[in-house]
Design a protein around this motif. Sequence first.
Motif, mmCIF file in Angstrom:
data_model
loop_
_atom_site.group_PDB
_atom_site.id
_atom_site.type_symbol
_atom_site.label_atom_id
_atom_site.label_comp_id
_atom_site.label_asym_id
_atom_site.label_seq_id
_atom_site.Cartn_x
_atom_site.Cartn_y
_atom_site.Cartn_z
ATOM 1 N N LYS A 193 -12.626 4.305 -18.740
ATOM 2 C CA LYS A 193 -12.574 2.961 -18.164
ATOM 3 C C LYS A 193 -13.805 2.160 -18.566
ATOM 4 C CE LYS A 193 -9.948 4.578 -14.203
ATOM 5 N NZ LYS A 193 -10.162 5.331 -12.972
ATOM 6 N N LYS B 57 3.547 -1.088 -8.876
ATOM 7 C CA LYS B 57 3.551 -1.475 -7.470
ATOM 8 C C LYS B 57 4.736 -2.391 -7.164
ATOM 9 C CE LYS B 57 -0.305 -2.753 -5.395
ATOM 10 N NZ LYS B 57 -1.680 -3.335 -5.230
ATOM 11 N N LEU C 96 -6.481 3.404 -6.805
ATOM 12 C CA LEU C 96 -6.788 3.319 -8.230
ATOM 13 C C LEU C 96 -7.171 1.892 -8.616
ATOM 14 C CD1 LEU C 96 -6.760 5.360 -10.496
ATOM 15 C CD2 LEU C 96 -4.417 4.699 -11.013
ATOM 16 N N GLU C 97 -6.468 0.948 -8.055
ATOM 17 C CA GLU C 97 -6.723 -0.451 -8.377
ATOM 18 C C GLU C 97 -8.123 -0.861 -7.906
ATOM 19 O OE1 GLU C 97 -4.009 -3.124 -6.528
ATOM 20 O OE2 GLU C 97 -4.214 -4.635 -8.122
ATOM 21 N N ILE D 228 -0.637 -0.865 -13.255
ATOM 22 C CA ILE D 228 -0.596 -0.522 -11.838
ATOM 23 C C ILE D 228 0.220 -1.539 -11.062
ATOM 24 C CG2 ILE D 228 -2.019 -0.335 -9.759
ATOM 25 C CD1 ILE D 228 -4.218 0.856 -11.483
ATOM 26 N N TYR E 153 -5.524 8.157 -14.467
ATOM 27 C CA TYR E 153 -6.684 8.746 -13.817
ATOM 28 C C TYR E 153 -7.705 9.273 -14.824
ATOM 29 C CZ TYR E 153 -4.165 8.464 -9.446
ATOM 30 O OH TYR E 153 -3.502 7.995 -8.351
ATOM 31 N N ILE F 53 -4.877 -1.527 -17.645
ATOM 32 C CA ILE F 53 -4.540 -0.527 -16.642
ATOM 33 C C ILE F 53 -4.086 -1.185 -15.351
ATOM 34 C CG2 ILE F 53 -5.504 1.220 -15.104
ATOM 35 C CD1 ILE F 53 -7.246 2.181 -17.319
ATOM 36 N N MET F 54 -4.820 -2.201 -14.954
ATOM 37 C CA MET F 54 -4.481 -2.863 -13.697
ATOM 38 C C MET F 54 -3.134 -3.576 -13.794
ATOM 39 S SD MET F 54 -8.229 -4.172 -12.471
ATOM 40 C CE MET F 54 -7.532 -5.186 -11.200
ATOM 41 N N LEU G 221 -1.916 4.125 -5.768
ATOM 42 C CA LEU G 221 -2.078 3.042 -6.737
ATOM 43 C C LEU G 221 -3.089 2.019 -6.234
ATOM 44 C CD1 LEU G 221 1.540 2.439 -8.080
ATOM 45 C CD2 LEU G 221 -0.354 3.636 -9.163
ATOM 46 N N ASN G 222 -3.081 1.762 -4.942
ATOM 47 C CA ASN G 222 -4.064 0.838 -4.392
ATOM 48 C C ASN G 222 -5.479 1.368 -4.567
ATOM 49 O OD1 ASN G 222 -2.578 -1.380 -3.522
ATOM 50 N ND2 ASN G 222 -1.927 -0.313 -1.652
ATOM 51 N N LEU H 169 -9.518 -1.815 -18.763
ATOM 52 C CA LEU H 169 -9.366 -1.926 -17.315
ATOM 53 C C LEU H 169 -8.280 -2.921 -16.934
ATOM 54 C CD1 LEU H 169 -13.059 -1.680 -16.134
ATOM 55 C CD2 LEU H 169 -11.156 -0.266 -15.365
ATOM 56 N N ASN I 217 -10.596 1.060 -7.405
ATOM 57 C CA ASN I 217 -11.502 1.771 -8.298
ATOM 58 C C ASN I 217 -11.713 0.987 -9.596
ATOM 59 O OD1 ASN I 217 -12.340 3.541 -10.426
ATOM 60 N ND2 ASN I 217 -11.862 5.293 -9.102
ATOM 61 N N CYS I 218 -10.632 0.494 -10.172
ATOM 62 C CA CYS I 218 -10.711 -0.286 -11.409
ATOM 63 C C CYS I 218 -11.508 -1.564 -11.180
ATOM 64 C CB CYS I 218 -9.307 -0.638 -11.904
ATOM 65 S SG CYS I 218 -8.445 0.716 -12.702
#
Lengths: 132, 132
Positions: free
Chosen positions: B81, B98, A118-119, B94, B77, B90-91, A115-116, B87, A121-122
């Motif tokens: 985006k 988390k 991915l974050e 996430i 994934y 999505i974050m 998840l990190n 974005l 990346n975002c």
Amino acid sequence: MTSKISSTKYSISDLSKEFDITTRSIRFYEDQGLVSPSRKGQTRIYNQRDKVRLKLILRGKRLGFSLAETGRLFELYDVDKTSAKQLNSIMELINNKKNDLKQQLEDINAVLIELNDLEVNCQETLKALENK
Amino acid sequence: MTSKISSTKYSISDLSKEFDITTRSIRFYEDQGLVSPSRKGQTRIYNQRDKVRLKLILRGKRLGFSLAETGRLFELYDVDKTSAKQLNSIMELINNKKNDLKQQLEDINAVLIELNDLEVNCQETLKALENK
DNA sequence: TAGGAAGTTTACGTTAACGTAAAGGTTGCT
DNA sequence: AGCAACCTTTACGTTAACGTAAACTTCCTA
């Protein structure tokens, strides 16, 4: 000296509000033998022990425990520990649970890492969008 | 140069044996859109990607994720985006995940401590029994 | 005294994640 | 040809953990 033991009494709606669950759920947990409130007439009266158990039930749920599993954990504390045989089987149970939980720890850490990633990346994609 | 891409093909029973789940489960995961094997005639053919997904599905289950939740993680994934709005949502997702997982880490550590206490307790009781 | 709030029991309904069984197609021996 | 070992679809059954509704009691109070 009439000591005050009365402050640790809760109604079903007290607890339902405190833990943000329905009274239906609490009664269901009683059906399953996870809490056993006393009664005043018909009405259920919960004490500190019941409250702690509710907390543990909810923690169990967050970990994906079934109510039956949580119940078995409760029993571990009450089982008769006078025989070596009993003690050994309890300790085996404890170790099984510990292994499950260690596996879960690994799993969680793996997912957290993903998840990190991915974050990050975002965030980068977002930055790229802004600087355009 | 006929390259060898054929080693990453699996039948449904291959995977069911490898992961120790039923073929019914695998087909069910397909119904839910979590894997999408190709076909040779009627027969399902799974590739490396499908296999990885199965692994992730099982890891999700160990963490108490529903299939729908795991599916949403998969989508993270794949989602396009391109928009900042996308974005950000999505974050947010996430971060929610988390936080859940961090709560789970705390929960697990708490339970592990309790189980250790209980184990020590059992060991001492056992020792006392032996020295009698 | 009428009503509202909180409690109770009983019981049927619902969702997720498969289990299980029926009925049938394809491939590979022997 | 036959049958054993796979595969397929369709569809009803099952369990856990409640949701929801009905019908009723008890207590408080405006």
